[in-house]
Design an enzyme around this catalytic site. Structure first.
Site, PDB file in Angstrom:
ATOM      1  N   GLU A 270      -5.239   6.854 -15.900  1.00  0.00           N
ATOM      2  CA  GLU A 270      -6.380   6.217 -15.241  1.00  0.00           C
ATOM      3  C   GLU A 270      -7.690   6.913 -15.602  1.00  0.00           C
ATOM      4  O   GLU A 270      -7.974   8.016 -15.137  1.00  0.00           O
ATOM      5  CB  GLU A 270      -6.195   6.217 -13.721  1.00  0.00           C
ATOM      6  CG  GLU A 270      -4.968   5.465 -13.242  1.00  0.00           C
ATOM      7  CD  GLU A 270      -5.031   3.976 -13.540  1.00  0.00           C
ATOM      8  OE1 GLU A 270      -6.152   3.415 -13.605  1.00  0.00           O
ATOM      9  OE2 GLU A 270      -3.959   3.357 -13.692  1.00  0.00           O
TER      10      GLU A 270
ATOM     11  N   GLU B 223      -8.967   6.270  -5.107  1.00  0.00           N
ATOM     12  CA  GLU B 223      -8.683   5.915  -6.496  1.00  0.00           C
ATOM     13  C   GLU B 223      -7.184   5.957  -6.767  1.00  0.00           C
ATOM     14  O   GLU B 223      -6.651   5.097  -7.473  1.00  0.00           O
ATOM     15  CB  GLU B 223      -9.424   6.845  -7.460  1.00  0.00           C
ATOM     16  CG  GLU B 223      -9.247   6.459  -8.914  1.00  0.00           C
ATOM     17  CD  GLU B 223      -9.753   5.068  -9.231  1.00  0.00           C
ATOM     18  OE1 GLU B 223      -9.004   4.294  -9.882  1.00  0.00           O
ATOM     19  OE2 GLU B 223     -10.893   4.740  -8.846  1.00  0.00           O
TER      20      GLU B 223
ATOM     21  N   GLU C  72      -2.759  -1.398  -8.312  1.00  0.00           N
ATOM     22  CA  GLU C  72      -2.833  -2.048  -9.625  1.00  0.00           C
ATOM     23  C   GLU C  72      -1.516  -1.943 -10.384  1.00  0.00           C
ATOM     24  O   GLU C  72      -1.084  -2.910 -11.022  1.00  0.00           O
ATOM     25  CB  GLU C  72      -3.971  -1.445 -10.450  1.00  0.00           C
ATOM     26  CG  GLU C  72      -5.341  -1.821  -9.936  1.00  0.00           C
ATOM     27  CD  GLU C  72      -6.471  -1.226 -10.756  1.00  0.00           C
ATOM     28  OE1 GLU C  72      -6.202  -0.416 -11.668  1.00  0.00           O
ATOM     29  OE2 GLU C  72      -7.632  -1.569 -10.467  1.00  0.00           O
TER      30      GLU C  72
END
Length: 118
Positions: free
Chosen positions: A28, A69, A76
């Site tokens: 990420e 996050e 996701e």
């Protein structure tokens, strides 16, 4: 299948958490950018001549950005695992996770500006 309990469960959970942090860092880009932000801002919070409460208020939202996050990245990953075709609920879940990160970033900016300039 035997369930892990006690100290073994805690030790394994810690290992899974470290694995998750490493995975977020590896996969990420936003997480890496937010870690960089934390590496810059947290030491600055200790250098500034502010009260202990203000220091806590400066550091806390930076850490919250990282937490959100990781949660966003997890959302996701699960949505992407389920399928690649567009689905309104999948898009909504991803957008809400992203919104949580954005709000945490806005909170961080607000607190830093409020404490440092007003």
């Amino acid at each position: 299948m035997q369930k892990n309990t006690g100290l073994k469960r805690i030790f394994l959970a810690f290992g899974y958490s470290i694995k998750g942090i490493k995975s977020a860092f590896k996969h990420e880009a936003a997480f890496r950018q937010e870690i960089l932000l934390a590496v810059i801002l947290i030491p600055i919070a200790f250098i500034l001549e502010v009260s202990q409460i203000e220091r806590i208020l400066l550091i806390s939202p930076v850490v919250l950005v990282i937490i959100f996050e990781i949660i966003n990245s997890a959302i996701e990953a699960v949505v992407d695992r389920v399928g690649t075709e567009f689905h309104e609920l999948a898009g909504r879940a991803k957008d809400m996770g992203s919104a949580a990160v954005l709000i945490a970033l806005a909170l961080t900016a607000y607190i830093w500006i409020e404490i440092l300039f007003f």
